[in-house]
Design a protein around this motif. Structure first.
Motif, short mmCIF file in Angstrom:
data_model
loop_
_atom_site.label_atom_id
_atom_site.label_comp_id
_atom_site.label_asym_id
_atom_site.label_seq_id
_atom_site.Cartn_x
_atom_site.Cartn_y
_atom_site.Cartn_z
N CYS A 283 37.86 38.88 40.66
CA CYS A 283 38.69 39.85 39.95
C CYS A 283 40.00 39.21 39.55
CB CYS A 283 38.98 41.06 40.84
SG CYS A 283 37.53 41.99 41.29
N GLY A 284 40.53 39.67 38.41
CA GLY A 284 41.85 39.23 37.97
C GLY A 284 42.94 39.95 38.74
N SER A 285 44.17 39.58 38.49
CA SER A 285 45.29 40.21 39.18
C SER A 285 45.43 41.69 38.85
CB SER A 285 46.60 39.48 38.85
OG SER A 285 46.82 39.53 37.45
N ASP A 286 44.85 42.11 37.71
CA ASP A 286 44.88 43.52 37.32
C ASP A 286 43.71 44.31 37.90
OD1 ASP A 286 42.82 42.41 35.87
OD2 ASP A 286 43.60 42.99 33.91
N GLY A 287 42.84 43.65 38.69
CA GLY A 287 41.70 44.31 39.31
C GLY A 287 40.45 44.33 38.45
N GLU A 288 40.54 43.85 37.22
CA GLU A 288 39.38 43.80 36.33
C GLU A 288 38.47 42.63 36.71
OE1 GLU A 288 38.49 45.92 33.78
OE2 GLU A 288 40.10 47.15 34.59
N LEU A 289 37.15 42.84 36.56
CA LEU A 289 36.20 41.77 36.86
C LEU A 289 36.36 40.64 35.84
CD1 LEU A 289 32.98 43.83 37.65
CD2 LEU A 289 34.72 43.00 39.21
#
Length: 66
Positions: free
Chosen positions: A30-36
């Motif tokens: 996951c990215g820092s924004d929580g997106e996969l």
């Protein structure tokens, strides 16, 4: 069903097919924004079971969650 651990999301949803459940796990980063961001590891089918609960437990064990 999925679980978040640090910067990873672990999906242990079993595949239901013709009255059987196949245990499988997929690990995503996951990215820092929580997106996969991307799939980084896939177990493949780790066994065939008569119920979804057992298949999910096997997938959780493969992923190191239990």
């Amino acid at each position: 069903m999925h679980f978040d651990y640090k910067q990873f999301r672990i999906d242990v949803t079993p595949l239901a097919f013709h009255g059987h459940y196949f245990a499988r796990a997929i690990v995503y980063q996951c990215g820092s924004d929580g997106e996969l961001k991307e799939e980084i590891r896939w177990s493949g089918d780790t066994g065939k079971y008569s119920n979804g609960k057992t298949a999910m437990e096997v997938a959780r064990q493969w992923a190191g969650l239990d």
